[in-house]
Design an enzyme around this catalytic site. Structure first.
Site, short mmCIF file in Angstrom:
data_model
loop_
_atom_site.label_atom_id
_atom_site.label_comp_id
_atom_site.label_asym_id
_atom_site.label_seq_id
_atom_site.Cartn_x
_atom_site.Cartn_y
_atom_site.Cartn_z
N ASN A 16 0.86 -1.19 0.00
CA ASN A 16 0.00 0.00 0.00
C ASN A 16 0.90 1.24 0.00
O ASN A 16 1.50 1.56 1.02
CB ASN A 16 -0.89 -0.04 1.25
CG ASN A 16 -1.67 1.23 1.45
OD1 ASN A 16 -1.80 2.06 0.54
ND2 ASN A 16 -2.19 1.42 2.66
N LYS A 18 0.08 4.30 -0.27
CA LYS A 18 -0.52 5.50 0.33
C LYS A 18 -0.28 6.70 -0.59
O LYS A 18 -0.33 6.57 -1.80
CB LYS A 18 0.01 5.71 1.75
CG LYS A 18 -0.10 4.44 2.60
CD LYS A 18 0.16 4.65 4.05
CE LYS A 18 -0.01 3.33 4.80
NZ LYS A 18 0.06 3.45 6.23
N HIS A 106 -9.59 1.33 4.99
CA HIS A 106 -8.28 1.48 5.63
C HIS A 106 -8.42 2.44 6.81
O HIS A 106 -9.18 3.41 6.75
CB HIS A 106 -7.25 2.01 4.63
CG HIS A 106 -5.86 1.99 5.19
ND1 HIS A 106 -5.41 2.97 6.04
CD2 HIS A 106 -4.85 1.10 5.06
CE1 HIS A 106 -4.17 2.68 6.42
NE2 HIS A 106 -3.81 1.54 5.83
N GLU A 108 -6.73 4.80 7.88
CA GLU A 108 -6.49 6.22 7.58
C GLU A 108 -7.74 6.85 6.95
O GLU A 108 -8.05 8.01 7.18
CB GLU A 108 -5.25 6.37 6.70
CG GLU A 108 -3.98 6.16 7.54
CD GLU A 108 -2.78 5.64 6.79
OE1 GLU A 108 -2.76 5.70 5.53
OE2 GLU A 108 -1.85 5.15 7.46
N GLU A 178 -5.34 -4.86 10.72
CA GLU A 178 -4.30 -3.86 10.90
C GLU A 178 -4.55 -3.07 12.19
O GLU A 178 -5.34 -2.12 12.19
CB GLU A 178 -4.30 -2.87 9.73
CG GLU A 178 -3.98 -3.51 8.39
CD GLU A 178 -3.41 -2.47 7.42
OE1 GLU A 178 -2.29 -2.65 6.96
OE2 GLU A 178 -4.10 -1.46 7.16
N GLY A 184 2.58 2.34 10.71
CA GLY A 184 3.55 3.42 10.55
C GLY A 184 4.30 3.79 11.82
O GLY A 184 4.94 4.83 11.90
N SER A 224 3.50 -2.06 10.28
CA SER A 224 4.96 -2.10 10.47
C SER A 224 5.57 -3.45 10.08
O SER A 224 6.49 -3.95 10.74
CB SER A 224 5.34 -1.72 11.90
OG SER A 224 4.92 -0.39 12.18
P1 PGA Z 1 2.86 0.37 7.56
O1 PGA Z 1 1.40 0.59 6.95
O2 PGA Z 1 3.41 -0.91 7.00
O3 PGA Z 1 3.67 1.58 7.11
O4 PGA Z 1 2.74 0.30 9.05
C1 PGA Z 1 0.50 -0.48 6.79
C2 PGA Z 1 -0.81 0.00 6.23
O5 PGA Z 1 -1.26 1.09 6.63
O6 PGA Z 1 -1.44 -0.67 5.38
#
Ligand code: PGA
Length: 270
Positions: A16, A18, A106, A108, A178, A184, A224
């Site tokens: 992903n 983003k 997601h 976010e 997640e 992140g 992560s």
């Molecule tokens: P990350 O993001 O691997 O940077 O923690 C995962 C995601 O938001 O799908």
């Protein structure tokens, strides 16, 4: 539930991106990825990249022209097929670009853009309606975890999204567990916690559809993920792959995650 699993559960590594990489950076990244991926690993692992909307056409062209065995995904879509929705992208537009996977809900989108369970469910149905595979994202916040409400939160999110879907729709979908606190942040769930949460999600899919449908659906861990922790995470019998943010932006790093995932036999054939 893992022993009921069947061959539909090929390990999936989905990157992903983003809001990173313009279309030129995206082209360079998938070209390099094509050179770095080991064809032997790809027998076990399916690889998808989910670039920003402005990159999709360019990435699709590169993947096709060079026969790079990477599948295209998108990060979001609106639930309506067209209309006066400034700034939004519709599922049929993505389908026309050869997109296979589309994220729905997601964290976010939920937390920063106010997407609620009803909107997530509607977007998920739009993805299905246009022949693509939804990747339903679920996960608890740090506060919910500390309050011991992780399972309750996952149950609510899964039930709201899949309620009323046909068994075969549930069987073909992907859910990404997640935990919000792990996204992140560099803080990863332990492999045992990821497995427990993914098993719980599978149980909710079984309750909403059927045991067979739940045993066919793929459930990913995200938060992560990197090349060092992938094999242990994917080692859980209910963890069918990973959804990767930051560590998917560089081809070398994403290829390392694919190689690590390929060291683990898919749950379906364990
Ligand atoms: P990350 O993001 O691997 O940077 O923690 C995962 C995601 O938001 O799908």
């Amino acid at each position: 539930m893992a022993d009921q699993a069947n061959d539909s559960r090929r390990t999936l590594v989905a990157g992903n991106w983003k809001m990173h990489h313009d279309h030129l950076q995206a082209i360079r990244t998938v070209q390099e990825l094509g050179l770095r991926l080991d064809p032997v690993d790809l027998k076990r692992v399916e690889v998808a990249v989910l670039p920003p909307f402005t990159d999709l056409r360019s990435v699709q062209t590169v993947l096709e022209d060079r026969s790079i065995p990477v599948v295209l995904g998108a990060q979001h879509c609106h639930d309506r097929d067209s209309g006066a929705f400034t700034g939004e992208v519709a599922a049929p537009m993505l389908a026309r670009l050869g997109v296979r996977y589309v994220l729905a809900g997601h964290s976010e989108r939920r937390l920063l853009f106010g997407q609620d369970d009803a909107q997530v469910g509607a977007a998920l149905r739009a993805v299905l309606r246009h022949g693509m595979v939804p990747v339903l994202c679920v996960g608890e916040t740090a506060e919910e975890r500390e309050a011991g409400r992780t399972e309750e939160r996952l149950s609510d999110q899964v039930a709201a999204a899949v309620q009323g879907l046909a068994e075969e729709q549930v069987a073909g979908m992907v859910v990404a567990y997640e935990p919000v606190w792990a996204i992140g942040t560099g803080a990863t769930a332990t492999a045992a916690d990821a497995q427990a949460a993914c098993a719980h999600v599978r149980g909710r899919l079984a309750a909403a559809a059927s045991g067979d449908a739940a045993a066919s659906a793929r459930i990913l861990y995200g938060g992560s993920v990197n090349a060092e922790n992938t094999a242990e995470l994917v080692g859980g019998p209910d963890v069918d792959g990973v959804l990767v943010g930051g560590a998917s932006l560089e081809a070398a790093s994403l290829a390392g995650i694919v190689a690590a995932a390929a060291t683990v036999r898919p749950a379906a054939r364990r």
